[in-house]
Write a protein that holds these residues in place. Structure first.
Motif, short mmCIF file in Angstrom:
data_model
loop_
_atom_site.label_atom_id
_atom_site.label_comp_id
_atom_site.label_asym_id
_atom_site.label_seq_id
_atom_site.Cartn_x
_atom_site.Cartn_y
_atom_site.Cartn_z
N THR A 1 5.08 11.26 13.02
CA THR A 1 5.14 9.94 13.48
C THR A 1 4.69 10.25 14.99
N ILE A 2 3.83 9.35 15.24
CA ILE A 2 3.10 9.44 16.76
C ILE A 2 3.26 8.11 17.66
N VAL B 1 0.83 -1.19 0.10
CA VAL B 1 -0.03 0.04 0.14
C VAL B 1 0.90 1.29 -0.11
N MET B 2 1.94 1.00 0.26
CA MET B 2 3.07 2.38 0.47
C MET B 2 3.66 2.64 -1.01
N THR B 3 3.95 1.58 -1.79
CA THR B 3 4.43 1.79 -3.14
C THR B 3 3.92 2.54 -3.96
N GLY C 1 0.73 14.72 3.15
CA GLY C 1 0.83 14.69 4.57
C GLY C 1 0.60 13.09 5.05
N ILE C 2 1.34 12.55 5.94
CA ILE C 2 1.32 11.17 6.29
C ILE C 2 1.50 11.10 7.77
N LEU C 3 0.65 10.33 8.43
CA LEU C 3 0.84 10.36 9.66
C LEU C 3 0.83 8.68 10.00
N VAL C 4 1.86 8.48 10.87
CA VAL C 4 2.46 7.00 11.21
C VAL C 4 2.14 6.90 12.58
N ASP C 5 1.31 6.07 13.04
CA ASP C 5 0.86 5.46 14.13
C ASP C 5 1.61 4.47 15.01
N GLU C 6 2.01 4.49 16.26
CA GLU C 6 2.70 3.49 16.78
C GLU C 6 3.94 2.60 15.88
N GLU C 7 4.96 3.72 15.85
CA GLU C 7 6.07 3.02 15.01
C GLU C 7 6.85 1.99 15.83
N HIS C 8 6.76 2.05 17.20
CA HIS C 8 7.44 0.90 17.62
C HIS C 8 6.83 -0.24 17.41
N VAL C 9 5.74 -0.59 17.19
CA VAL C 9 5.07 -1.74 16.64
C VAL C 9 5.55 -2.15 15.31
N ILE C 10 5.25 -1.10 14.34
CA ILE C 10 5.72 -1.16 12.95
C ILE C 10 7.14 -1.71 12.94
N ALA C 11 8.16 -1.11 13.72
CA ALA C 11 9.34 -1.55 13.72
C ALA C 11 9.72 -2.98 13.78
N GLU C 12 8.89 -3.94 14.44
CA GLU C 12 8.89 -5.19 14.74
C GLU C 12 8.79 -5.81 13.07
N LYS C 13 8.24 -5.17 12.19
CA LYS C 13 8.01 -5.82 10.78
C LYS C 13 9.44 -5.90 10.14
N SER C 14 9.66 -6.79 9.52
CA SER C 14 11.10 -7.04 8.83
C SER C 14 11.32 -6.23 7.67
N ALA D 1 10.22 -2.78 7.64
CA ALA D 1 9.79 -1.57 8.29
C ALA D 1 10.59 -0.40 7.61
N SER D 2 12.01 -0.73 7.80
CA SER D 2 12.91 0.43 7.29
C SER D 2 12.79 0.61 5.84
N ARG D 3 12.46 -0.38 4.94
CA ARG D 3 12.09 -0.19 3.63
C ARG D 3 10.91 0.71 3.30
N VAL D 4 9.93 0.19 3.91
CA VAL D 4 8.69 1.11 3.74
C VAL D 4 8.71 2.30 4.25
N MET D 5 9.44 2.72 5.24
CA MET D 5 9.49 3.86 5.74
C MET D 5 10.26 4.79 4.71
N GLY D 6 11.13 4.17 4.34
CA GLY D 6 11.92 4.71 3.17
C GLY D 6 11.18 5.01 1.98
N GLN D 7 10.39 4.09 1.51
CA GLN D 7 9.33 4.48 0.43
C GLN D 7 8.47 5.48 0.92
N ILE D 8 7.99 5.94 1.94
CA ILE D 8 7.15 6.89 2.26
C ILE D 8 8.00 8.26 2.36
N ARG D 9 9.13 8.30 2.64
CA ARG D 9 10.23 9.50 2.70
C ARG D 9 10.32 9.72 1.53
#
Length: 565
Positions: free
Chosen positions: A218-219, A174-176, A182-195, A197-205
């Protein structure tokens, strides 16, 4: 030009209950005030009386709304605050307030067909965010006329500009290709457990680059486990900007205790400073509205009565206390003392210099395990045991163990774990490391699990480490003595380690089982979590417990440079 977004006096501010918002130059006051006016008129849909955000949100969040929108220049279309990192405990209405902020952004936006995204780690959290946004619209007659809500698509369209607010669950699919305004990312500490996560956050940025007015909000709360992956990276970057160590486009608003309150108790059973309710107000910006200290006192008492594991989890979520060791009921007793025995200045070279004798422990199994080495020296003056470790892992393990991939990558960046691409490279690196220690003349023995270690034994022999100095260490219940010895020496302060995160992780992963009169720590009990670095320490403890003797007769005071020859 980059704004100075630092707040170096944050410790004094948070103690006195003052704003954590830094002094910001050249804000567009008119646009910022308009955003706050819109935000204040929205209503909370799932609270009795549907109160206005003007009453339900504290001034702390209105400052965020004002700063984020006031940093936008309509003429150049540049937004000076490109990212905002907000760390705030649970029950401070972060999802509701975030929904209100995103709805405000859609209303104030003038780009046709602009795309705004609200991204959550799970479907449940995403649904909650959508319900809040849609509910706010339903409660206002004017907004109902100007918005079109598509429940099945989790999409809200602002009809005058055709701008959309979509609520999505975090995933690469969904991020590609997104180009959000504007984008809000909620509960990044949970997202970080996904393998991924870094690649998808890179796509967002990456998607934000083409739009100079785009922002990323980021909240998140603190993590229930030691911070890892993209969450850890973003948290460390935000702290560095806050403390004035680096410059950046991220506005850091971090509700966490100063270090003297945050640190754990040095004595088991003694309450930590953060357990005093008198200091809780520091990290509860919405206290008196969505949460009260009295309610938290009740929850705290229940968590403390349950277990240390539950208390740690509760503190991370409700007070933003950063977890150092994830301590469970079935934890190894030595874990309670591990953090207090760290000496960050201790290195392998320092151990060689200070020790009269050194032993090494090795642990590693198949290609899906870590190959771990522990160097354990005995201080020639104090007789303290001094520990350092290093581990190696095959690159393929990161795909095989996706749950722990981001954690292993963090250890790699810290230099305590080497990710190797070819079989055998790990054995060569380990043997080279031990070969360097052996040149000191102080390496007495190397202990390792005798099963499947032929390659290691051969590699060590090539470097002059062979014969009776390479010792097989029986595993299972026979390690019970080493387990107890290590925990006692941690408790009495006579075992020091260099504070490596990978060792803290392995220690927190260890589960203890009783077998008759013995206790065991096994890989089977730890499950998918890795304990290889700890097992290498226990193998070294077995050898050091044999009281190996120095190979030289030089005075220990002369070795330490206290007396001359």
């Amino acid at each position: 030009m980059t704004w100075d977004l630092s707040c170096p006096d944050w410790r004094e501010r948070i103690r006195s209950g003052r704003s954590l918002m830094p002094s910001l130059p050249d804000l567009n006051v008119e646009r910022g005030e308009l955003a706050v006016k819109i935000f204040d008129r929205l209503r909370i849909p799932d609270v009795v009386g549907t109160p206005l955000l003007a009453d339900a949100a504290g001034e702390w969040f209105r400052e965020i709304v004002f700063a984020l929108h006031g940093s936008f220049d309509p003429e150049t279309r540049q937004r000076m605050i490109r990212e905002l990192f907000l760390l705030v405990p649970k029950k401070n209405a972060k999802t509701t307030l975030g929904a209100g902020l995103m709805l405000t952004s859609v209303l104030i936006n003038d780009r046709p067909r602009a795309e705004f995204l609200d991204v959550a780690p799970t479907k449940e959290i995403a649904q909650l965010a959508f319900d809040q946004s849609a509910g706010m619209i339903d409660l206002d007659k004017g907004l109902r006329r100007r918005f079109h809500i598509q429940e099945h698509k989790k999409t809200i369209t602002y009809l005058p500009t055709k701008a959309t607010l979509q609520i999505k669950t975090f995933s690469p699919d969904v991020m590609t290709g997104v180009k959000p305004s504007g984008i809000l990312v909620d509960e990044e500490h949970v997202i970080a457990e996904k393998s991924d996560a870094s690649r998808v956050m890179g796509q967002i940025r990456g998607g934000m680059i083409s739009q100079p007015e785009a922002f990323l909000l980021t909240i998140t709360t603190q993590s229930e486990k030691p911070p890892r992956g993209v969450f850890k990276a973003d948290l460390m970057q935000a702290r560095s900007i806050r403390d004035g160590l680096v410059q950046g486009h991220t506005l850091p608003i971090i509700y966490e205790f100063p270090e003297d309150i945050q640190k754990p108790s040095t004595l088991p059973g003694e309450p930590a400073a953060w357990e005093d309710p008198a200091c809780w107000h520091m990290v509860l910006p919405n206290a008196g509205r969505s949460i009260t200290v009295e309610r938290l006192k009740q929850d705290y008492a229940k968590a403390k009565a349950d277990s240390l594991e539950e208390l740690n989890r509760w503190a991370s979520q409700h007070l933003n206390v950063e977890i150092g060791l994830a301590l469970r009921n079935d934890r190894w007793a030595g874990a309670d003392y591990w953090a207090q025995q760290a000496d960050p200045d201790l290195t392998v070279d320092e151990i060689i210099t200070r020790s009269d004798v050194i032993v090494a422990g090795i642990d590693g199994g198949g290609l899906d395990d870590l190959l771990s080495l522990t160097i354990l020296g005995r201080d020639s003056v104090t007789s303290e045991w001094l520990q350092w470790s290093k581990s190696w892992v095959m690159e393929g393990v990161l795909q095989l163990r996706k749950r722990e991939a981001s954690q292993l990558e963090d250890f790699g960046k810290q230099g305590d774990l080497v990710i190797v691409t070819e079989p055998g490279m790990d054995v060569e690196h380990l043997s080279d490391t031990l070969g360097g220690v052996n040149k000191s003349g102080k390496l007495a023995m190397v202990g390792l699990d005798p099963q499947g270690v032929g390659l290691i034994v051969d590699a060590l022999a090539e470097r002059g480490i062979d014969g009776p100095r390479v010792v097989g260490v029986a595993q299972g219940w026979t390690l019970s003595g080493a387990i107890k010895t290590a925990e006692r020496k941690l408790a009495d302060g006579s075992l020091l380690h260099c504070g490596q995160p990978i060792m803290a992780w392995a220690v927190s992963n260890a589960k203890v089982e009783a077998r008759g009169n013995a206790i065991i720590i096994t890989k089977q009990a730890a499950g998918y979590l890795k304990i290889d670095p700890l097992m290498s320490l226990l193998n070294a403890v077995v050898l050091m417990s044999k009281n190996p003797q120095a190979k030289t007769t030089m005075s220990s005071f002369m070795r330490r440079g206290i007396l001359s020859a």
